[in-house]
Design an enzyme around this catalytic site. Structure first.
Site, mmCIF file in Angstrom:
data_model
loop_
_atom_site.group_PDB
_atom_site.id
_atom_site.type_symbol
_atom_site.label_atom_id
_atom_site.label_comp_id
_atom_site.label_asym_id
_atom_site.label_seq_id
_atom_site.Cartn_x
_atom_site.Cartn_y
_atom_site.Cartn_z
ATOM 1 N N GLU A 173 0.819 -1.231 0.000
ATOM 2 C CA GLU A 173 0.000 0.000 0.000
ATOM 3 C C GLU A 173 0.844 1.269 0.000
ATOM 4 O O GLU A 173 0.627 2.169 0.830
ATOM 5 C CB GLU A 173 -0.969 -0.004 1.197
ATOM 6 C CG GLU A 173 -2.005 -1.103 1.106
ATOM 7 C CD GLU A 173 -3.140 -0.998 2.116
ATOM 8 O OE1 GLU A 173 -3.038 -0.200 3.057
ATOM 9 O OE2 GLU A 173 -4.133 -1.728 1.942
ATOM 10 N N GLU A 292 -5.575 -8.291 -0.596
ATOM 11 C CA GLU A 292 -6.301 -7.986 0.651
ATOM 12 C C GLU A 292 -7.746 -7.714 0.286
ATOM 13 O O GLU A 292 -8.027 -6.756 -0.450
ATOM 14 C CB GLU A 292 -5.725 -6.771 1.369
ATOM 15 C CG GLU A 292 -4.389 -7.030 2.025
ATOM 16 C CD GLU A 292 -3.918 -5.872 2.906
ATOM 17 O OE1 GLU A 292 -4.773 -5.202 3.529
ATOM 18 O OE2 GLU A 292 -2.703 -5.641 2.957
HETATM 19 O O1 AHR Z 1 -5.201 -6.040 6.793
HETATM 20 C C1 AHR Z 1 -5.099 -4.931 7.626
HETATM 21 C C2 AHR Z 1 -4.377 -3.754 6.967
HETATM 22 O O2 AHR Z 1 -5.166 -3.263 5.929
HETATM 23 C C3 AHR Z 1 -3.062 -4.069 6.298
HETATM 24 O O3 AHR Z 1 -1.994 -4.033 7.188
HETATM 25 C C4 AHR Z 1 -2.943 -2.965 5.291
HETATM 26 O O4 AHR Z 1 -2.198 -3.357 4.166
HETATM 27 C C5 AHR Z 1 -4.370 -2.594 4.965
HETATM 28 O O5 AHR Z 1 -4.592 -1.241 5.047
#
Ligand code: AHR
Length: 499
Positions: A173, A292
């Site tokens: 990210e 994610e």
């Molecule tokens: O999964 C939780 C968080 O969400 C992770 O650390 C991050 O990559 C995202 O913002």
């Protein structure tokens, strides 16, 4: 009674499904590692300190790949802190989550755990506070057999065989202002390219994932992917996507329609990949790692109260309800409908932290979202078929009119089975579903498994872990070349046919 119809054909495939779309994620965050997968001294721990009850559930889920060690955590992580004798490992501040990291588990222990869980590791390197050199050093430590300083160090640490990790994320990210070492698209694109080149020089067999946007709602979304890929297109294999949905407004009609947004997001990212491909006159296609995705919002208020600099607090411990399971089911359908471009996806996360599995001192249990993840992963194998959905619609505040029915059919050519996944998103109306079976008309119904409940907000807890579980559904029949069933309002279904 409202009616819907789905049509699919064995000859019209979206794509063969890459099993890695049923991946997951474990970050050094909250009780994911400490208390989730590793808890020496617990009655559930094996001789290495791994929780056997967690391992059992992860094996039941048959997770093909687990991303590690972050997440936001990786952007401040020194991997060297987590290797070598445990008693010498430093306790560090973790700026990403405002906690203390004890480093009792590092890359070697995680590799051991992954082997025990029967899963592969998708490793992330720190491109927040670190750069090319440290990424290459970690790769040398993990993947070279020996004869160099860092591969010999791994051997000295008791790991004679290289870990051989094949899949690597170039940071996490990096578009997010919250990220340690946040960068502009140009800064990150250059760094990702240089890191990718050097890593590939060391181990040409690896696959690399560049960071895409942290969500479709990011102001830089679109431009970020175009700029980053313009820099690193030739040296990466995938671009990442992340997306979490919540329902703080208590608007379940819109909440259940969030997969419509996910669908558009995937189409948009694939378009940007192909724009860069065209611009570069490239023959190579960059695909998507949706590494994610989940529902995340229940724990956000209580997390604000966590005192800083504690170790492994109860953090991001969302207790998932029935409506979350429905959306997770729909998000899996969306991933399958895009199986031609989405080759990796990670339900974030796996244990205790926004997770399908929860643990306590007295055992482990399955949250509501566990079930669509389990059953789609188990039966959504083979070839995703183009599935034409004809459905009545309903009105939402967030997305306007959306179809009541979300569905996809999967042909498992290996097993000779067909699976239909379907969500009736409507809160009040049942749906009469007809599936035109065409070449599958000679098949019989093996089972129809359903998640349905009157209470959208019902949850599974330690005290009552089986409040929401799938059950057999009998109102389904095959006649005159068609499958007919009644999908109850707010329900998720998996219908399996075979010989
Ligand atoms: O999964 C939780 C968080 O969400 C992770 O650390 C991050 O990559 C995202 O913002």
């Amino acid at each position: 009674m409202k009616k819907a119809k789905i049509t699919f054909d064995r000859d019209f495939a979206v794509s063969r499904i890459d099993r890695r779309i049923y991946g997951s994620f474990i970050e050094h965050l909250g009780r994911a590692v400490y208390g989730g997968i590793y808890e020496p001294g617990s009655p559930f721990a094996d001789e290495r300190g791994f929780r056997r009850d967690t391992l059992e559930l992860v094996r039941e889920l048959d997770v093909p790949v687990v991303r590690y060690p972050g997440g936001n955590f990786v952007s401040g992580y020194k991997w060297e802190d987590g290797v070598g004798p445990r008693e010498l490992r430093p306790r560090r501040v973790d700026l990403a989550w405002g906690v203390v990291e004890s480093n009792e588990v590092g890359v070697n222990e995680f590799s051991d755990w992954a082997k025990a869980a029967g899963t592969d590791v998708m490793m992330a390197v720190n491109l927040g506070t670190r750069g090319v050199a440290e990424a290459v050093e970690l790769l040398e430590y993990c993947n070279l057999p020996g004869g160099t300083a860092l591969s010999d160090l791994r051997r000295a640490h008791g790991y004679a065989q290289p870990h051989g990790f094949k899949l690597w994320c170039l940071g996490n990210e990096m578009d997010g202002p919250w990220q340690i070492g946040h960068k502009t698209a140009m800064e990150y694109g250059r760094l990702a390219n240089e890191t990718a080149k050097a890593m590939r020089d060391l181990d040409p067999s690896i696959q690399l994932v560049a960071c895409g946007s942290s969500g479709s709602d990011m102001p830089t979304f679109g431009e970020w992917e175009a700029t980053v890929l313009d820099q690193c297109y030739d040296n990466v294999d995938y671009v990442s996507m992340h997306r979490y949905y919540g329902d703080a407004e208590r608007d379940p009609r819109s909440f259940l329609a969030n997969s419509v947004d996910m669908d558009r997001f995937i189409t948009d990212v694939a378009s940007v990949c192909d724009y860069v491909k065209a611009k570069k006159h490239s023959k190579k296609t960059v695909n998507i790692s949706f590494d994610e995705w989940n529902v995340w919002y229940h724990s956000q208020e209580q997390d604000k109260k966590i005192p800083r600099w504690t170790r492994a607090p109860h953090q991001l411990e969302d207790v998932y309800d029935f409506q979350d399971a429905l959306l997770v089911g729909s998000m899996l359908i969306t991933l399958l409908r895009h199986a031609d471009r989405v080759k990796i996806a990670c339900l974030a996360q796996l244990v205790n932290v926004i997770a399908p599995i929860m643990t306590s001192d007295t055992g482990a249990w399955r949250q509501t979202i566990y079930y669509p993840y389990l059953l789609t992963g188990k039966y959504g194998r083979g070839v995703a078929l183009e599935t034409k959905v004809e459905s009545p619609t309903y009105e939402t505040k967030k997305y306007g009119e959306v179809p009541m029915l979300d569905s996809v059919a999967v042909w498992n050519d290996g097993a000779g089975e067909l699976a239909i996944f379907a969500v009736n998103r409507d809160l009040e109306e049942d749906l009469e579903l007809t599936a035109d079976l065409r070449q599958f008309a000679d098949m019989r119904l093996l089972e129809h498994v359903i998640l349905a409940d009157e209470d959208l907000y019902a949850v599974n807890t330690e005290a009552r872990p089986d409040r929401i579980v799938p059950r057999r559904y009998t109102a389904t029949a095959i006649e005159s070349g068609a499958l007919r069933t009644l999908l109850p309002h707010k329900s998720w279904s998996m219908i399996r046919l075979g010989k």
